[in-house]
Enzyme design. Structure first.
Site, mmCIF file in Angstrom:
data_model
loop_
_atom_site.group_PDB
_atom_site.id
_atom_site.type_symbol
_atom_site.label_atom_id
_atom_site.label_comp_id
_atom_site.label_asym_id
_atom_site.label_seq_id
_atom_site.Cartn_x
_atom_site.Cartn_y
_atom_site.Cartn_z
ATOM 1 N N THR A 1 -3.070 5.751 -1.605
ATOM 2 C CA THR A 1 -1.954 6.702 -1.619
ATOM 3 C C THR A 1 -0.913 6.177 -2.610
ATOM 4 O OG1 THR A 1 -1.161 5.572 0.386
ATOM 5 C CG2 THR A 1 -2.205 7.720 0.667
ATOM 6 N N CYS B 1 1.027 -1.777 -2.608
ATOM 7 C CA CYS B 1 1.845 -1.706 -1.385
ATOM 8 C C CYS B 1 3.328 -1.865 -1.669
ATOM 9 C CB CYS B 1 1.380 -2.786 -0.387
ATOM 10 S SG CYS B 1 -0.161 -2.384 0.451
#
Length: 439
Positions: free
Chosen positions: A90, A265
């Site tokens: 994502t 991240c």
């Protein structure tokens, strides 16, 4: 708990969708306990895994060659699974907004192959609400089933730290959440098969989604704080590393260091928080400021490299400069969102012909990200400047004599060493006629 019983009895599969740095270790771990499918749409990747080749280095070739994990690129096989774990990327778009394309596509494909009684667990990092408000309607539309009646959903944020040989999947406590108490218990029971550290049952799916964003935003802010200190201390003529060593003698020092912040991240997740907060009318101050500082560090480091070359009277366009390390972190082949790549690109804008040395990087991905010269460390010769951006173990093993062999003779050039991660002792290099700068 019927889902868990079927999986434990090996009457049904656990399936992991997305076999990257997160999904592959999860799938291999489950394969050691129960029947497991590893699915990815990338057939070339599946072929590599079937041949026992692990380009992520998270599992390793030997373990991959002996796993019972069944690899597939056929989505129809997901019908054999009672728990489907989604571990697709994502990322963010160019405007820093969330890119949910992969998780939506995965939901469509899973929905088309979803059977009654199944549980779909998302591990992909998202902002609070995505699992229930975006993914679940897609699952229902594609399957014709009703969530909470015919199937259930859960969320368990991935916490794998690529390249870390200490904090591994099995010894990092797993957060789990689900649509109801029974679903949470089933998800917890399945994960407890592979997570020795146990699970933490979050009060809701949104809380579990938010926890992942919060823990990464916290780390991002702490690194941004150290980066801000480093830029100020540089102007003061103070060694940031010396300050940190002194500061860390106190019990409650946090142990953070300055550096480039990239990857999938820490360099991405805060933007998911910022995006949703702004949709709700709250404009982030601390988290957004931290992101600005960390995003600007590549430009700051590039400027310092150019400055040191000029001070050493080295012609920029003729400089024989080697960048040592281009992955987003040490001992990890991953180049996603690597700020080291940004440094290389910015140096090229100054006319510097950059040569890259990285013994760890995925070479195929490296050639996609960097179109300059890529060489082995043994080929580093006649250097004017070595720029250490990543603290790979191979670089930490270098001695001053090894560095000397990489440079031109000292009577021909001022030897410049840029040491972003403080790999080397500054005093030992300065004594040997090096111009040394660290963050």
């Amino acid at each position: 708990m019927e889902c868990f019983k079927q999986i434990q009895a090996k009457e049904a599969f656990v399936a992991v969708v997305g076999l990257g740095y997160v999904g592959l270790p999860v799938a291999v771990a489950f394969a050691g306990k129960v029947k497991t499918l590893g699915f990815d749409i990338n057939e070339a990747k599946i072929d590599l895994y079937r041949r026992g080749i692990d380009p992520t280095n998270e599992v390793g070739n030997e373990k991959l060659q002996h796993t019972t994990l069944e690899f597939t690129a056929n989505p129809a096989r997901l019908k054999e699974a009672k728990m489907i774990i989604v571990a697709v990327p994502t990322p963010i778009n160019g405007d820093k907004t969330p890119d949910l394309a992969a998780v939506i596509k995965a939901s469509e494909m899973i929905g088309q192959n979803l059977t009654p009684g199944s549980i779909v667990v998302f591990e992909s990092t998202v902002y609070p609400g995505v699992t229930e408000e975006i993914c679940t309607p897609v699952l229902e539309r594609e399957s014709g089933l009703i969530c909470g009646k015919d199937f259930n959903i859960g969320y368990s944020p991935e916490r794998i730290n690529p390249g870390d040989q200490v904090h591994r999947l099995e010894n990092i406590r797993k957060i789990v959440a689900g649509t109801d108490a029974a679903t949470v218990e089933a998800i917890a029971a399945v994960y407890e098969l592979i997570i020795a550290a146990g699970v933490y049952k979050a009060s809701s799916i949104k809380v579990a989604e938010a926890a992942k964003l919060a823990e990464n935003a916290q780390r991002d802010i702490n690194i941004a704080f150290m980066n801000e200190l480093a830029m100020a201390f540089d102007r003061m003529g103070i060694s940031t590393n010396d300050v940190i060593d002194a500061m860390n003698t106190k019990w409650n020092a946090l142990g953070f260091y300055p550096g480039l912040v990239g990857g999938h991240c820490i360099g991405v997740d805060p933007y998911y928080f910022i995006y949703q907060a702004e949709l709700l009318g709250y404009h982030s101050q601390i988290i957004a400021a931290g992101r600005r500082i960390n995003d600007d560090m590549a430009a700051y480091i590039t400027a310092q490299i150019i400055k040191k070359l000029i001070q050493a009277e080295i012609h920029i366009k003729q400089a024989n400069l080697y960048v040592m390390g281009i992955t987003y972190k040490e001992n990890c082949p991953d180049l996603r969102n690597s700020k080291a790549v940004d440094v290389c690109r910015q140096l090229a804008e100054y006319g510097v012909k950059v040569k890259v040395v990285d013994p760890v990087a995925d070479q195929m991905e490296l050639r996609k990200e960097f179109d300059g010269e890529i060489i082995d460390i043994q080929e580093v010769r006649e250097a004017d400047c070595l720029v250490f951006l990543v603290a790979h173990q191979q670089f930490k093993a270098l001695r001053p004599a090894d560095l000397a062999n990489m440079f031109k003779p000292p009577h021909l050039t001022k030897r410049v060493v840029i040491d972003i991660k403080n790999i080397f002792l500054q005093t030992s290099l300065e004594e040997k006629v090096y111009s040394y700068w660290s963050l």
